[in-house]
Design a protein around this motif. Structure first.
Motif, mmCIF file in Angstrom:
data_model
loop_
_atom_site.group_PDB
_atom_site.id
_atom_site.type_symbol
_atom_site.label_atom_id
_atom_site.label_comp_id
_atom_site.label_asym_id
_atom_site.label_seq_id
_atom_site.Cartn_x
_atom_site.Cartn_y
_atom_site.Cartn_z
ATOM 1 N N ASP A 61 12.617 -45.525 6.242
ATOM 2 C CA ASP A 61 13.949 -45.336 5.671
ATOM 3 C C ASP A 61 13.904 -44.794 4.248
ATOM 4 O O ASP A 61 14.744 -43.984 3.860
ATOM 5 C CB ASP A 61 14.720 -46.661 5.680
ATOM 6 N N ILE A 83 11.446 -48.661 11.195
ATOM 7 C CA ILE A 83 12.665 -47.853 11.250
ATOM 8 C C ILE A 83 13.910 -48.728 11.274
ATOM 9 O O ILE A 83 14.086 -49.573 12.159
ATOM 10 C CB ILE A 83 12.644 -46.947 12.497
ATOM 11 N N SER A 85 17.067 -47.041 9.909
ATOM 12 C CA SER A 85 18.068 -45.985 10.093
ATOM 13 C C SER A 85 17.595 -45.005 11.157
ATOM 14 O O SER A 85 16.446 -44.565 11.133
ATOM 15 C CB SER A 85 18.278 -45.234 8.772
ATOM 16 N N ARG A 90 15.466 -38.830 9.103
ATOM 17 C CA ARG A 90 14.479 -39.884 8.866
ATOM 18 C C ARG A 90 13.496 -39.992 10.030
ATOM 19 O O ARG A 90 12.294 -40.173 9.837
ATOM 20 C CB ARG A 90 15.185 -41.224 8.658
ATOM 21 N N TRP A 93 11.133 -37.065 9.843
ATOM 22 C CA TRP A 93 10.132 -37.250 8.796
ATOM 23 C C TRP A 93 9.052 -38.230 9.249
ATOM 24 O O TRP A 93 7.858 -37.996 9.033
ATOM 25 C CB TRP A 93 10.786 -37.758 7.506
#
Length: 202
Positions: A61, A83, A85, A90, A93
């Motif tokens: 995040d 994780i 979000s 995100r 990434w």
């Protein structure tokens, strides 16, 4: 159980949690210690000694590229994304970092052991595939070297068969592989004529 998947004893392995101070860290640490791992925490970046860790859990995040002492996708150990979000950026990434498993926040009282095993097996499979691709590229490169050398020798011998024969003879005389002999032919051809070895074939 699928063939090739190994369930291993993780006791004694070292896990680093790359996450800001948060209840997630405490919950994750409890599970890791229960499995038998040694746990250290770090934020906002990993130090160079992290290269010796067996696993790295990281905050997907609030993470960023410069947190890691290696290039994106080049981690020397399994990475597990934490994780919270599910924003596409995100997730993208986290995948780009090379994460091989994930744990959703908030972290509960289970799920870490399976994430460790999945991450390790996925990491080993990726590393094996990378080695195979590297080996194939090397073989293709060697074949291209042989082809280039044969094409060059055809100009001297007059035929493809004679060129291959000349290349094989050079390899046998020098007790080296055909690929090495081909590389030598190309190296000699790249030299100025007055610097080529006496008796060279180009």
């Amino acid at each position: 159980m699928k063939r090739g998947v190994r369930i291993v004893d993780l006791g004694g392995a070292h896990a680093i949690i790359l996450h800001r101070p948060h209840p997630v860290v405490a919950a994750l640490s409890r599970q890791l210690l229960a499995v038998g791992l040694r746990v250290t925490t770090s934020w906002p970046t990993l130090e160079a000694e992290a290269l010796a860790a067996d696993f790295v859990f990281f905050d997907a995040d609030m993470g960023f590229d410069d947190q890691f002492p290696w290039q994106a996708g080049q981690a020397p150990m399994p990475l597990i994304a934490l994780i919270g979000s599910e924003a596409p950026g995100r997730i993208e990434w986290a995948l780009a970092t090379g994460a091989t498993a994930q744990i959703l926040k908030p972290v509960g009282d289970s799920g870490v052991y399976s994430a460790l095993l999945i991450a390790r097996n996925a990491f080993e499979a990726r590393r094996t595939l990378s080695a195979e691709v590297s080996d194939l590229r090397q073989k293709i490169g060697e074949r291209q070297t042989v082809v280039r050398a044969v094409v060059m020798l055809i100009e001297q011998t007059g035929s493809e068969a004679a060129a291959y024969s000349a290349l094989r003879s050079q390899a046998m005389d020098a007790r080296i592989s055909l690929e090495e002999a081909a590389a030598r032919v190309l190296e000699r051809a790249a030299l100025p004529r007055d610097r080529r070895p006496q008796g060279g074939s180009s």
